[in-house]
Design an enzyme around this catalytic site. Sequence first.
Site, PDB file in Angstrom:
ATOM      1  N   ASP A   5       0.508  -0.546   0.216  1.00 16.31           N
ATOM      2  CA  ASP A   5      -0.078  -0.577  -0.570  1.00 16.31           C
ATOM      3  C   ASP A   5       0.875   1.410   0.532  1.00 16.31           C
ATOM      4  O   ASP A   5      -0.084   2.478   0.043  1.00 16.31           O
ATOM      5  CB  ASP A   5      -1.475   0.164   1.556  1.00 16.31           C
ATOM      6  N   GLU A  53      12.725  -2.826  12.653  1.00 11.76           N
ATOM      7  CA  GLU A  53      13.721  -2.482  11.488  1.00 11.76           C
ATOM      8  C   GLU A  53      14.701  -2.404  11.714  1.00 11.76           C
ATOM      9  O   GLU A  53      15.783  -2.957  11.643  1.00 11.76           O
ATOM     10  CB  GLU A  53      13.548  -1.272  10.840  1.00 11.76           C
TER      11      GLU A  53
HETATM   12  N1  UDP Z   1      -0.724  -7.139   6.271  1.00 10.57           N
HETATM   13  C1  UDP Z   1      -0.102  -8.645   6.479  1.00 10.57           C
HETATM   14  N2  UDP Z   1      -1.791  -9.029   7.052  1.00 10.57           N
HETATM   15  C2  UDP Z   1      -2.044  -8.744   7.487  1.00 10.57           C
HETATM   16  C3  UDP Z   1      -1.608  -6.688   7.557  1.00 10.57           C
HETATM   17  C4  UDP Z   1      -0.620  -6.287   6.490  1.00 10.57           C
HETATM   18  O1  UDP Z   1       0.445  -9.468   5.590  1.00 10.57           O
HETATM   19  O2  UDP Z   1      -2.664  -8.561   8.887  1.00 10.57           O
HETATM   20  C5  UDP Z   1       0.245  -6.267   4.677  1.00 10.57           C
HETATM   21  C6  UDP Z   1       0.038  -5.638   4.193  1.00 10.57           C
HETATM   22  O3  UDP Z   1      -0.218  -6.058   2.929  1.00 10.57           O
HETATM   23  C7  UDP Z   1       1.606  -4.808   4.023  1.00 10.57           C
HETATM   24  C8  UDP Z   1       2.624  -4.993   5.061  1.00 10.57           C
HETATM   25  O4  UDP Z   1       1.450  -6.304   5.346  1.00 10.57           O
HETATM   26  O5  UDP Z   1       2.431  -5.112   2.643  1.00 10.57           O
HETATM   27  C9  UDP Z   1       2.364  -3.875   6.124  1.00 10.57           C
HETATM   28  O6  UDP Z   1       1.214  -3.539   6.502  1.00 10.57           O
HETATM   29  P1  UDP Z   1       0.116  -2.441   6.727  1.00 10.57           P
HETATM   30  O7  UDP Z   1       0.498  -1.727   5.170  1.00 10.57           O
HETATM   31  O8  UDP Z   1      -1.273  -2.941   7.689  1.00 10.57           O
HETATM   32  O9  UDP Z   1       1.103  -1.811   7.361  1.00 10.57           O
HETATM   33  P2  UDP Z   1       1.396   0.128   8.267  1.00 10.57           P
HETATM   34  O10 UDP Z   1       1.785   0.604   6.685  1.00 10.57           O
HETATM   35  O11 UDP Z   1      -0.043   0.469   8.621  1.00 10.57           O
HETATM   36  O12 UDP Z   1       2.436  -0.291   9.200  1.00 10.57           O
HETATM   37 MN    MN Z   2       1.203   0.216   4.895  1.00  6.58          MN
END
Ligand code: UDP
Ligand code: MN
Length: 251
Positions: A115, A200
């Site tokens: 995203d 990280e």
């Molecule tokens: N993701 C996943 N399982 C989950 C939630 C997130 O595989 O239950 C993936 C999501 O598609 C993305 C990555 O893990 O590629 C990070 O998640 P997200 O973007 O929701 O996190 P944020 O940007 O809020 O830190």
């Molecule tokens: Mn994200």
Amino acid sequence: ELKTIYLVTPTYHRLTQQADLVRMSNTLKLVESIHWIVIEDSNKKTDLVKNILEDSSIKHTQLYVSTSNDLVRLNSDPRWKKHRGVDQRNLGLKWLRENITGQINDGVVYFADDDNTYHENLFKEMRNTKKISMWPVALVGGLNWEGPVCKNGRVVSFYTAWEPNRMFPVDMAAFAINLHVILENNDVYINPEVKRGYLETDFLERLGITKDEIEAKAEDCQKILVWHTQTSEPNMKNEIKLQSLGRGSNP
Ligand code: UDP
Ligand code: MN
């Protein structure tokens, strides 16, 4: 010859999954020599992801692993409560270690969430990473941007508002790592047990990376080439109403 960029992308089922992945694939189509490793948070491969990957003509590998129970976020938990995508990134690392062997001389590994928004030039910046390269990420950490502050190609400090004592206070999207570093540290995986915000830095520290080895990219870290955009959950109020009347419609 261009080095291959291995993109490790976790993805999970939600209303915007297809839109997010199509948007990302449209960007990646602009980039040469990439290998997109997409790991579904699921107990099987889905056609939705398979079709996007096949339609894109991008070299890809489709994997899946559903997030282990102790990492699953409850609906009542806020979005940040649990680390997201860790099991998936780790399966991507395992796949690289098992499948990319001797005859492939060089490459770069980048953790690219589905995203975020990527400028095509970001991939030019990371392509020739010798050990680790870094750049700023926009719209993250409650700030306009967060990440390394650089001078003459080296990192001098980090700009962050939160836990500044972390050795590498950066988002997953802020760095790329040379494939050899990943292959030579065979046993180093992302540890989901660390405190929030330490994913990280903990991973990079265990890979044996030091601050003075970081190659500063994106015009000495002054240019934004990746945005931590988060797609909002669409409002399905009327869809739910119609479905309860037996008049819902799926495209
Ligand atoms: N993701 C996943 N399982 C989950 C939630 C997130 O595989 O239950 C993936 C999501 O598609 C993305 C990555 O893990 O590629 C990070 O998640 P997200 O973007 O929701 O996190 P944020 O940007 O809020 O830190
Ligand atoms: Mn994200």
